[in-house]
Design an enzyme around this catalytic site. Structure first.
Site, mmCIF file in Angstrom:
data_model
loop_
_atom_site.group_PDB
_atom_site.id
_atom_site.type_symbol
_atom_site.label_atom_id
_atom_site.label_comp_id
_atom_site.label_asym_id
_atom_site.label_seq_id
_atom_site.Cartn_x
_atom_site.Cartn_y
_atom_site.Cartn_z
ATOM 1 C CG ASN A 99 -7.942 -1.832 -5.292
ATOM 2 O OD1 ASN A 99 -7.068 -2.669 -5.099
ATOM 3 N ND2 ASN A 99 -8.167 -0.858 -4.433
ATOM 4 C CG ASP B 5 -2.108 0.891 1.096
ATOM 5 O OD1 ASP B 5 -2.337 1.414 -0.012
ATOM 6 O OD2 ASP B 5 -2.817 1.094 2.108
HETATM 7 C C1 IPE Z 1 -5.509 -2.764 -0.343
HETATM 8 O O1 IPE Z 1 -5.136 -1.432 -0.493
HETATM 9 C C2 IPE Z 1 -5.480 -3.449 -1.673
HETATM 10 C C3 IPE Z 1 -4.159 -3.596 -2.276
HETATM 11 C C4 IPE Z 1 -3.012 -3.315 -1.713
HETATM 12 C C5 IPE Z 1 -4.167 -4.151 -3.611
HETATM 13 P P1 IPE Z 1 -6.227 -0.285 -0.657
HETATM 14 O O2 IPE Z 1 -5.448 0.988 -0.707
HETATM 15 O O3 IPE Z 1 -7.126 -0.566 -1.769
HETATM 16 O O4 IPE Z 1 -7.041 -0.417 0.706
HETATM 17 P P2 IPE Z 1 -7.951 0.651 1.475
HETATM 18 O O5 IPE Z 1 -8.954 1.172 0.503
HETATM 19 O O6 IPE Z 1 -7.042 1.735 1.954
HETATM 20 O O7 IPE Z 1 -8.543 -0.130 2.597
HETATM 21 C C1 IPE Z 2 -1.519 0.139 -3.332
HETATM 22 O O1 IPE Z 2 -1.280 1.492 -3.391
HETATM 23 C C2 IPE Z 2 -1.688 -0.476 -4.701
HETATM 24 C C3 IPE Z 2 -3.085 -0.789 -5.046
HETATM 25 C C4 IPE Z 2 -4.111 -0.748 -4.240
HETATM 26 C C5 IPE Z 2 -3.334 -1.195 -6.413
HETATM 27 P P1 IPE Z 2 -2.481 2.529 -3.421
HETATM 28 O O2 IPE Z 2 -2.802 2.817 -4.846
HETATM 29 O O3 IPE Z 2 -3.602 2.080 -2.589
HETATM 30 O O4 IPE Z 2 -1.794 3.802 -2.779
HETATM 31 P P2 IPE Z 2 -2.461 4.836 -1.773
HETATM 32 O O5 IPE Z 2 -2.988 4.042 -0.622
HETATM 33 O O6 IPE Z 2 -3.558 5.521 -2.517
HETATM 34 O O7 IPE Z 2 -1.350 5.724 -1.381
HETATM 35 MG MG MG Z 3 -4.078 2.353 -0.626
#
Ligand code: IPE
Ligand code: IPE
Ligand code: MG
Length: 241
Positions: free
Chosen positions: A67, A19
């Site tokens: 997502n 993340d």
């Molecule tokens: C969790 O991260 C999913 C992945 C790392 C693929 P998100 O960024 O989507 O999770 P939330 O929305 O902060 O819970």
């Molecule tokens: C994790 O990084 C990757 C995916 C969920 C695909 P994020 O895209 O969630 O990054 P933040 O949380 O918005 O910084």
């Molecule tokens: Mg995230």
């Protein structure tokens, strides 16, 4: 660099919620996709470091069932990154003995990506050094629901009795099939939630949260996390020592 804990010879399974890609890019005034691209480089490095770190199973969360709420541009960018990763890393994975698998519901994914996923799974099926599992369109609740439906179908067809639905049968019906349960779940970027990842499998996992954004997460950071994990006493419900 291998963790010093006595693991009773059991393979170490580390699951990572990668993340912080978006925030990492935004902080630099870059598009979110730049963070995902940089994050993909960290995946390569972490996968390559697994043997040295004593990690036999690495499971990474790449795209959740939630997502799809993101912009079309970000979703398409991520999907093309997955395609590129598989095609460009195929040779390296073979050379390094990496077996690549996917969990999640692949049916709504682009057919071209689905074909590549099947191709790399069979191409690396005989590799045994590192078991890399990538979660794409994965959600723990979705996975449990699909498994429940399959088991119910088997009962309805008379192939199974309701009593045959044991914890082992449910585990086996999940996408993770015969993979061991994760010993450790790591989440980067400072968020301290599970976001629908490995809900059933992580019943007795240890959790580590680090403020490091995924595009900054290096093998040395994983080594540090593993050192902390090694000091933990896992009880599985037994009395403390
Ligand atoms: C969790 O991260 C999913 C992945 C790392 C693929 P998100 O960024 O989507 O999770 P939330 O929305 O902060 O819970
Ligand atoms: C994790 O990084 C990757 C995916 C969920 C695909 P994020 O895209 O969630 O990054 P933040 O949380 O918005 O910084
Ligand atoms: Mg995230």
């Amino acid at each position: 660099m291998a963790p010093s804990s006595d693991r009773d010879g059991a393979p170490l399974h580390v699951a990572i919620i990668m993340d912080g890609n978006g925030r990492w890019a935004t902080e630099r005034g870059w598009p979110r996709l730049a963070g995902h691209r940089e994050g993909a480089k960290r995946v390569k490095e972490i996968v390559s470091a697994c043997p040295e770190l004593g990690v036999d199973y690495l499971t990474i969360y790449a795209f959740s069932t939630e997502n799809w709420k993101r912009s079309t541009a970000e979703i398409l960018g991520l999907m093309s990154l997955f395609r590129r990763y598989i095609s460009r890393e195929a040779d390296r994975m073979s050379a390094e003995g990496v077996r690549m698998r996917f969990i999640g519901d692949r049916t709504p994914l682009d057919p071209k990506l689905q074909r590549l996923m099947g191709w790399i799974e069979s191409r690396t099926a005989d590799n045994t050094r590192t078991n890399l599992t990538v979660a794409i369109n994965y959600g723990g609740r979705n996975e449990i629901t699909r498994a429940a439906r399959r088991l119910a179908g088997a009962v309805a067809r008379g192939e199974m009795d309701p009593e045959d639905i044991t914890q082992e049968a449910i585990s086996a019906a999940l996408d993770t099939g015969r993979l061991p349960d994760p010993d450790l779940v790591v989440r980067t970027s400072g968020e301290t939630r599970v976001s629908n990842f490995l809900l059933w499998q992580a019943a007795y996992a240890e959790f580590e949260f680090t403020p490091i954004m995924w595009p900054d997460f290096r093998p040395a950071d994983l080594a540090e996390v593993l050192d902390r994990f090694a000091l933990r006493e896992r009880r599985f419900g037994a009395a403390a020592q």
